[in-house]
Design an enzyme around this catalytic site. Structure first.
Site, PDB file in Angstrom:
ATOM      1  N   ARG A  37     -12.287   6.126   5.391  1.00 35.23           N
ATOM      2  CA  ARG A  37     -13.507   5.769   4.630  1.00 35.23           C
ATOM      3  C   ARG A  37     -14.594   6.823   4.857  1.00 35.23           C
ATOM      4  O   ARG A  37     -15.339   7.161   3.953  1.00 35.23           O
ATOM      5  CB  ARG A  37     -14.035   4.384   5.039  1.00 35.23           C
ATOM      6  CG  ARG A  37     -13.064   3.236   4.882  1.00 35.23           C
ATOM      7  CD  ARG A  37     -12.616   2.915   3.479  1.00 35.23           C
ATOM      8  NE  ARG A  37     -11.673   3.748   2.797  1.00 35.23           N
ATOM      9  CZ  ARG A  37     -10.347   3.672   2.874  1.00 35.23           C
ATOM     10  NH1 ARG A  37      -9.768   2.799   3.648  1.00 35.23           N
ATOM     11  NH2 ARG A  37      -9.577   4.470   2.154  1.00 35.23           N
TER      12      ARG A  37
ATOM     13  N   ALA B 181      -5.744   8.595  -0.544  1.00 38.36           N
ATOM     14  CA  ALA B 181      -6.649   8.749   0.601  1.00 38.36           C
ATOM     15  C   ALA B 181      -6.127   9.658   1.716  1.00 38.36           C
ATOM     16  O   ALA B 181      -6.748   9.730   2.763  1.00 38.36           O
ATOM     17  CB  ALA B 181      -6.952   7.367   1.180  1.00 38.36           C
TER      18      ALA B 181
ATOM     19  N   ARG C  19      -1.039  -1.170  -8.662  1.00 36.53           N
ATOM     20  CA  ARG C  19      -2.453  -0.890  -8.338  1.00 36.53           C
ATOM     21  C   ARG C  19      -2.602   0.632  -8.369  1.00 36.53           C
ATOM     22  O   ARG C  19      -1.879   1.332  -7.683  1.00 36.53           O
ATOM     23  CB  ARG C  19      -2.779  -1.392  -6.929  1.00 36.53           C
ATOM     24  CG  ARG C  19      -4.151  -0.925  -6.430  1.00 36.53           C
ATOM     25  CD  ARG C  19      -4.267  -0.922  -4.910  1.00 36.53           C
ATOM     26  NE  ARG C  19      -4.081  -2.217  -4.307  1.00 36.53           N
ATOM     27  CZ  ARG C  19      -3.795  -2.372  -3.001  1.00 36.53           C
ATOM     28  NH1 ARG C  19      -3.664  -1.335  -2.194  1.00 36.53           N
ATOM     29  NH2 ARG C  19      -3.626  -3.580  -2.510  1.00 36.53           N
TER      30      ARG C  19
ATOM     31  N   ASP D 105       0.840  -1.206   0.000  1.00 35.57           N
ATOM     32  CA  ASP D 105       0.000   0.000   0.000  1.00 35.57           C
ATOM     33  C   ASP D 105       0.872   1.251   0.000  1.00 35.57           C
ATOM     34  O   ASP D 105       1.996   1.232   0.490  1.00 35.57           O
ATOM     35  CB  ASP D 105      -0.863   0.048   1.277  1.00 35.57           C
ATOM     36  CG  ASP D 105      -1.949  -1.019   1.293  1.00 35.57           C
ATOM     37  OD1 ASP D 105      -2.149  -1.694   0.278  1.00 35.57           O
ATOM     38  OD2 ASP D 105      -2.594  -1.158   2.349  1.00 35.57           O
TER      39      ASP D 105
HETATM   40  P1  FDA Z   1     -14.283   8.515  -5.378  1.00 31.83           P
HETATM   41  O1  FDA Z   1     -13.768   8.874  -4.018  1.00 31.83           O
HETATM   42  O2  FDA Z   1     -14.421   9.595  -6.393  1.00 31.83           O
HETATM   43  O3  FDA Z   1     -15.660   7.758  -5.179  1.00 31.83           O
HETATM   44  C1  FDA Z   1     -16.424   7.284  -6.279  1.00 31.83           C
HETATM   45  C2  FDA Z   1     -17.696   6.640  -5.742  1.00 31.83           C
HETATM   46  O4  FDA Z   1     -17.351   5.468  -4.983  1.00 31.83           O
HETATM   47  C3  FDA Z   1     -18.465   7.512  -4.756  1.00 31.83           C
HETATM   48  O5  FDA Z   1     -19.334   8.352  -5.425  1.00 31.83           O
HETATM   49  C4  FDA Z   1     -19.178   6.467  -3.908  1.00 31.83           C
HETATM   50  O6  FDA Z   1     -20.297   5.958  -4.600  1.00 31.83           O
HETATM   51  C5  FDA Z   1     -18.165   5.355  -3.834  1.00 31.83           C
HETATM   52  N1  FDA Z   1     -17.295   5.463  -2.634  1.00 31.83           N
HETATM   53  C6  FDA Z   1     -15.995   5.847  -2.604  1.00 31.83           C
HETATM   54  N2  FDA Z   1     -15.508   5.791  -1.355  1.00 31.83           N
HETATM   55  C7  FDA Z   1     -16.546   5.388  -0.573  1.00 31.83           C
HETATM   56  C8  FDA Z   1     -16.699   5.137   0.819  1.00 31.83           C
HETATM   57  N3  FDA Z   1     -15.693   5.290   1.670  1.00 31.83           N
HETATM   58  N4  FDA Z   1     -17.885   4.722   1.269  1.00 31.83           N
HETATM   59  C9  FDA Z   1     -18.921   4.535   0.434  1.00 31.83           C
HETATM   60  N5  FDA Z   1     -18.848   4.762  -0.901  1.00 31.83           N
HETATM   61  C10 FDA Z   1     -17.688   5.177  -1.392  1.00 31.83           C
HETATM   62  N6  FDA Z   1      -5.444   4.828  -0.989  1.00 31.83           N
HETATM   63  C11 FDA Z   1      -4.170   5.123  -0.669  1.00 31.83           C
HETATM   64  O7  FDA Z   1      -3.848   6.301  -0.464  1.00 31.83           O
HETATM   65  N7  FDA Z   1      -3.230   4.134  -0.594  1.00 31.83           N
HETATM   66  C12 FDA Z   1      -3.523   2.834  -0.851  1.00 31.83           C
HETATM   67  O8  FDA Z   1      -2.647   1.970  -0.771  1.00 31.83           O
HETATM   68  C13 FDA Z   1      -4.866   2.516  -1.198  1.00 31.83           C
HETATM   69  N8  FDA Z   1      -5.230   1.232  -1.479  1.00 31.83           N
HETATM   70  C14 FDA Z   1      -6.485   0.985  -1.977  1.00 31.83           C
HETATM   71  C15 FDA Z   1      -6.825  -0.297  -2.389  1.00 31.83           C
HETATM   72  C16 FDA Z   1      -8.056  -0.536  -2.980  1.00 31.83           C
HETATM   73  C17 FDA Z   1      -8.399  -1.915  -3.443  1.00 31.83           C
HETATM   74  C18 FDA Z   1      -8.978   0.548  -3.158  1.00 31.83           C
HETATM   75  C19 FDA Z   1     -10.301   0.330  -3.825  1.00 31.83           C
HETATM   76  C20 FDA Z   1      -8.681   1.798  -2.699  1.00 31.83           C
HETATM   77  C21 FDA Z   1      -7.447   2.026  -2.092  1.00 31.83           C
HETATM   78  N9  FDA Z   1      -7.114   3.283  -1.607  1.00 31.83           N
HETATM   79  C22 FDA Z   1      -5.812   3.549  -1.249  1.00 31.83           C
HETATM   80  C23 FDA Z   1      -8.192   4.310  -1.400  1.00 31.83           C
HETATM   81  C24 FDA Z   1      -8.316   5.218  -2.592  1.00 31.83           C
HETATM   82  O9  FDA Z   1      -7.173   6.026  -2.688  1.00 31.83           O
HETATM   83  C25 FDA Z   1      -9.557   6.116  -2.475  1.00 31.83           C
HETATM   84  O10 FDA Z   1      -9.469   6.904  -1.330  1.00 31.83           O
HETATM   85  C26 FDA Z   1     -10.870   5.362  -2.458  1.00 31.83           C
HETATM   86  O11 FDA Z   1     -10.835   4.225  -3.258  1.00 31.83           O
HETATM   87  C27 FDA Z   1     -12.014   6.266  -2.952  1.00 31.83           C
HETATM   88  O12 FDA Z   1     -11.770   6.652  -4.285  1.00 31.83           O
HETATM   89  P2  FDA Z   1     -12.617   6.131  -5.547  1.00 31.83           P
HETATM   90  O13 FDA Z   1     -11.671   5.783  -6.617  1.00 31.83           O
HETATM   91  O14 FDA Z   1     -13.515   5.050  -5.144  1.00 31.83           O
HETATM   92  O15 FDA Z   1     -13.387   7.429  -6.068  1.00 31.83           O
END
Ligand code: FDA
Length: 303
Positions: A285, A185, A180, A130
């Site tokens: 989250r 975050a 990945r 990560d």
């Molecule tokens: P975005 O935040 O734009 O969300 C798109 C849609 O997804 C939202 O409209 C909602 O519907 C849904 N959604 C997203 N987050 C949600 C939540 N918490 N609860 C409910 N619904 C939600 N980050 C990092 O800094 N280092 C890392 O190593 C990782 N590793 C990692 C592994 C995996 C498998 C995933 C999926 C994610 C990570 N992340 C991470 C987290 C990542 O950086 C990011 O913060 C989240 O995935 C949210 O971004 P989205 O791409 O989902 O888009």
């Protein structure tokens, strides 16, 4: 504003101690965390496998206080690797380098992670490393590169919100290191990270294209349908078979989208955390989607 507040709260140690030891712990976390024990984790991973969903195990915890704690985290991960291998469900393991001692010694951290990665390789799986906040990126990528050369059993994680990401992805593709791609975050200053969602999304789509064209078995980690559709349309243009890449999502988030991808025949891996050190993960989250607070309150009030 709410996002920044939750990210600030994620770093508060007193609140963390209070929440993690509270009787409400299980109620608060059950949507996003498999449970407190390895048995809980394995039960969830096995159930996911029966739905054709792969998993990556995460034992919650980051920024340990001593190298002894880092060694204990390593041993716990080694034990979970063995148990996962017995299930034979194609699972990987995800780790954070600060849990392996990165705050104290890069060399000691490397030694701890090397033990895990070598065992993963001999069991036919890999360790996904990560990415934490930007101060760790150089040291993390250095460790990933060394272990890739030694074992070929690691995956790097790259965050689309960082301005440096295009350069990192180009060099990881060149080295044949699987990536990945996530959005990112942590709370980062504008000097290192894009400030608007539009910029982050644009970079995510661009880097997804690069990974699908030149990457080694990329993982598209997002719950954003726009990111997923952009990846699918580029994969189709390139004529990529569905086993040449995978989607990844977090356990408990966008189950509708998870089902759609699996039903359409794509590979999906869920990041499944377990353990009692859940507070920072959980707060990130909430930061991503403050509406989750309502879900949290509902669970806390349910007796
Ligand atoms: P975005 O935040 O734009 O969300 C798109 C849609 O997804 C939202 O409209 C909602 O519907 C849904 N959604 C997203 N987050 C949600 C939540 N918490 N609860 C409910 N619904 C939600 N980050 C990092 O800094 N280092 C890392 O190593 C990782 N590793 C990692 C592994 C995996 C498998 C995933 C999926 C994610 C990570 N992340 C991470 C987290 C990542 O950086 C990011 O913060 C989240 O995935 C949210 O971004 P989205 O791409 O989902 O888009």
């Amino acid at each position: 504003m709410l996002r920044t507040t939750f990210l600030f709260l994620s770093r508060q140690r007193t609140l963390r101690r209070w929440f993690e030891t509270s009787n409400l712990s299980k109620k608060i976390t059950r949507r996003f965390v498999a449970g407190l024990t390895l048995d809980d984790e394995l039960r969830v991973c096995r159930a996911l496998s029966s739905e054709r969903i792969l998993s990556t195990l995460d034992r919650l915890g980051e920024n340990v206080n001593t190298l002894d704690e880092a060694a204990a985290a390593r041993d716990s991960y080694l034990a979970s690797l063995e148990r996962l291998a017995e299930l034979n469900i194609g699972a990987t393991v995800s780790i954070k380098l600060t849990q392996f001692g990165l705050d104290f010694s890069t060399e000691q951290c490397l030694a701890n992670v090397r033990m895990l990665v070598e065992r993963a390789r001999s069991l036919g799986t890999r360790i996904e490393i990560d990415m934490e906040s930007s101060e760790y990126v150089d040291r993390t990528l250095e460790i990933v590169r060394r272990l890739h050369v030694e074992t070929g059993a690691v995956r790097a994680v790259i965050q689309a919100y960082l301005r440096r990401t295009a350069a990192d992805i180009a060099s990881l593709c060149e080295a044949g290191i699987p990536v990945r791609l996530c959005k990112g975050a942590y709370d980062e200053p504008a000097s290192v990270a894009f400030e608007t969602k539009a910029e982050v999304d644009r970079n995510y789509v661009e880097q997804t294209r690069v990974l699908l064209e030149r990457g080694a078995y990329p993982a598209i980690a997002s719950h954003d349908p726009k990111m997923i559709d952009a990846a699918l349309s580029r994969a189709k243009e390139l004529g990529l078979a569905s086993d040449r890449f995978e989607f990844q999502m977090l356990y408990g988030i966008r189950r509708d989208l998870q089902k759609r991808l699996v039903d359409e025949g794509y590979r999906l891996r869920l990041y499944v955390p377990y353990g009692d050190a859940w507070y920072p993960y959980f707060m990130r989250r909430l930061a991503e989607r403050p509406a989750n607070v309502f879900f949290l309150l509902r669970n806390m009030l349910r007796f």
